[in-house]
Design an enzyme around this catalytic site. Structure first.
Site, mmCIF file in Angstrom:
data_model
loop_
_atom_site.group_PDB
_atom_site.id
_atom_site.type_symbol
_atom_site.label_atom_id
_atom_site.label_comp_id
_atom_site.label_asym_id
_atom_site.label_seq_id
_atom_site.Cartn_x
_atom_site.Cartn_y
_atom_site.Cartn_z
ATOM 1 C CG ASP A 216 -2.069 0.970 1.075
ATOM 2 O OD1 ASP A 216 -2.432 1.298 -0.075
ATOM 3 O OD2 ASP A 216 -2.600 1.416 2.114
ATOM 4 C CG HIS B 20 -0.577 2.012 -9.362
ATOM 5 N ND1 HIS B 20 -0.751 1.687 -8.027
ATOM 6 C CD2 HIS B 20 -1.673 2.746 -9.710
ATOM 7 C CE1 HIS B 20 -1.907 2.192 -7.606
ATOM 8 N NE2 HIS B 20 -2.472 2.848 -8.595
ATOM 9 C CB SER C 176 -13.132 -8.038 -4.130
ATOM 10 O OG SER C 176 -12.985 -8.062 -2.747
ATOM 11 C CD GLU C 177 -13.324 -5.081 -0.734
ATOM 12 O OE1 GLU C 177 -12.136 -5.455 -0.886
ATOM 13 O OE2 GLU C 177 -14.228 -5.852 -0.351
ATOM 14 C CG LEU D 88 9.091 -17.270 -3.822
ATOM 15 C CD1 LEU D 88 8.966 -17.223 -2.292
ATOM 16 C CD2 LEU D 88 9.506 -15.893 -4.343
ATOM 17 N NE ARG E 99 -2.639 -1.124 4.777
ATOM 18 C CZ ARG E 99 -3.887 -1.249 4.343
ATOM 19 N NH1 ARG E 99 -4.627 -2.227 4.781
ATOM 20 N NH2 ARG E 99 -4.392 -0.398 3.484
ATOM 21 C CB SER F 120 -7.593 -3.551 3.248
ATOM 22 O OG SER F 120 -7.269 -2.339 3.885
HETATM 23 C C1 IPE Z 1 -5.313 -2.724 0.054
HETATM 24 O O1 IPE Z 1 -5.040 -1.394 -0.156
HETATM 25 C C2 IPE Z 1 -5.351 -3.463 -1.241
HETATM 26 C C3 IPE Z 1 -4.064 -3.620 -1.926
HETATM 27 C C4 IPE Z 1 -2.901 -3.220 -1.489
HETATM 28 C C5 IPE Z 1 -4.123 -4.285 -3.201
HETATM 29 P P1 IPE Z 1 -6.215 -0.296 -0.297
HETATM 30 O O2 IPE Z 1 -5.553 0.998 -0.531
HETATM 31 O O3 IPE Z 1 -7.207 -0.758 -1.291
HETATM 32 O O4 IPE Z 1 -6.878 -0.370 1.150
HETATM 33 P P2 IPE Z 1 -7.713 0.716 1.954
HETATM 34 O O5 IPE Z 1 -8.766 1.247 1.015
HETATM 35 O O6 IPE Z 1 -6.766 1.795 2.376
HETATM 36 O O7 IPE Z 1 -8.261 -0.025 3.117
HETATM 37 C C1 IPE Z 2 -1.738 0.175 -3.371
HETATM 38 O O1 IPE Z 2 -1.518 1.535 -3.420
HETATM 39 C C2 IPE Z 2 -2.005 -0.420 -4.724
HETATM 40 C C3 IPE Z 2 -3.389 -0.861 -4.937
HETATM 41 C C4 IPE Z 2 -4.333 -0.817 -4.045
HETATM 42 C C5 IPE Z 2 -3.719 -1.381 -6.248
HETATM 43 P P1 IPE Z 2 -2.698 2.577 -3.413
HETATM 44 O O2 IPE Z 2 -3.122 2.851 -4.802
HETATM 45 O O3 IPE Z 2 -3.788 2.119 -2.502
HETATM 46 O O4 IPE Z 2 -1.973 3.844 -2.797
HETATM 47 P P2 IPE Z 2 -2.538 4.841 -1.714
HETATM 48 O O5 IPE Z 2 -2.984 4.026 -0.538
HETATM 49 O O6 IPE Z 2 -3.678 5.575 -2.357
HETATM 50 O O7 IPE Z 2 -1.388 5.734 -1.386
HETATM 51 MG MG MG Z 3 -4.136 2.360 -0.540
#
Ligand code: IPE
Ligand code: IPE
Ligand code: MG
Length: 236
Positions: free
Chosen positions: A10, A27, A56-57, A121, A178, A186
């Site tokens: 994240d 990304h 999924s969200e 791995l 995390r 999450s």
């Molecule tokens: C969790 O991160 C999902 C991934 C890293 C793929 P999110 O950015 O989606 O989580 P929330 O919304 O902060 O909980």
């Molecule tokens: C995690 O980074 C990647 C995915 C959830 C796909 P974010 O895109 O959630 O980055 P932040 O949390 O908005 O900084």
């Molecule tokens: Mg995020």
């Protein structure tokens, strides 16, 4: 023993924002960190790595961002597969992959097939993954098996239920990392992380280097896992 590390990758968006870059730049850089994490696991002789790549969200994000993420996924599935295979990495994908576009589904199937006998791995990529959905599907499948008479209700135990999850045959994570500063799961591996050690770091995922990975591994080794029992130290 540290056999399985799971990572909620994240902070890509915030990393990019702090640099006045578009989210997709975060990304892209994050995908490089994922490659580095695979290498770190091989170095540390960790057998399983699960990377939360798309929840999924996350389907609910703006269409352009979802498109960018899917294109990155396409790109890495094409460009990295040979190298991963050469490094003896087995790829597995967990999640509701039927929701992905057909060409990505085909790439995933091909990658799993090509690497299925690799042993250095197991890199498990969670894509379109949500734990509640996973558990709900497992319960539906169990109910069907009971209905059909292929499973007896008395035979249903924790191991049997685990076999109905996407993560079938993958041991529970020992350590869950995390990045990005938030302290929540999450919807990631809720069943599987019942006794997992949790490690949260402020470091944004694009900045998560091998040194950061090693710090997390060291933190893990400094913990005492009691699994609900009394301390081994007290028993002496
Ligand atoms: C969790 O991160 C999902 C991934 C890293 C793929 P999110 O950015 O989606 O989580 P929330 O919304 O902060 O909980
Ligand atoms: C995690 O980074 C990647 C995915 C959830 C796909 P974010 O895109 O959630 O980055 P932040 O949390 O908005 O900084
Ligand atoms: Mg995020």
């Amino acid at each position: 023993m540290l056999k399985h590390v799971a990572i909620i990758m994240d902070g890509n968006g915030r990393w990019a924002k702090a640099r006045h870059l578009p989210r997709v730049a975060g990304h892209k850089k994050g995908a490089e960190s994922a490659k580095a994490a695979i290498e770190s696991c091989i170095k540390h002789k960790i057998q399983y790595l699960t990377l939360y790549a798309f929840s999924s969200e996350n389907w609910g994000r703006p269409e352009d961002e979802v498109k960018d993420l899917m294109n990155l996924l396409r790109f890495y599935l094409d460009s990295e597969l040979k190298n991963l295979h050469k490094n003896n990495v087995r790829l597995r994908f967990v999640g509701d992959t039927a929701k992905l576009e057909k060409d990505i589904q085909d790439k995933i199937t091909a990658a799993e097939k090509l690497t299925e006998n690799n042993t250095a791995l197991t890199a498990c990529i969670a894509l379109s993954y949500g734990s509640r959905q996973e558990i709900t599907n497992a319960i539906k499948a169990v109910a069907k098996a009971i209905n059909d008479g292929t499973l007896k209700i008395n035979e249903l135990d924790e191991d049997t239920l685990s076999n109905y999850l996407y993560t079938k045959n993958i041991p529970d994570p020992d350590l869950l990392i995390r990045t990005g500063g938030d302290q929540r799961l999450s919807n990631f591996l809720l069943w599987q992380s019942a006794y997992t050690e949790l490690y949260f770091t402020e470091c944004f995922w694009p900045e998560f280097t091998e040194a950061e990975f090693t710090k997390a591994v060291e933190a893990f080794h400094s913990r005492e896992r009691r699994f609900g029992q009394t301390s081994v130290k007290e028993a002496i």
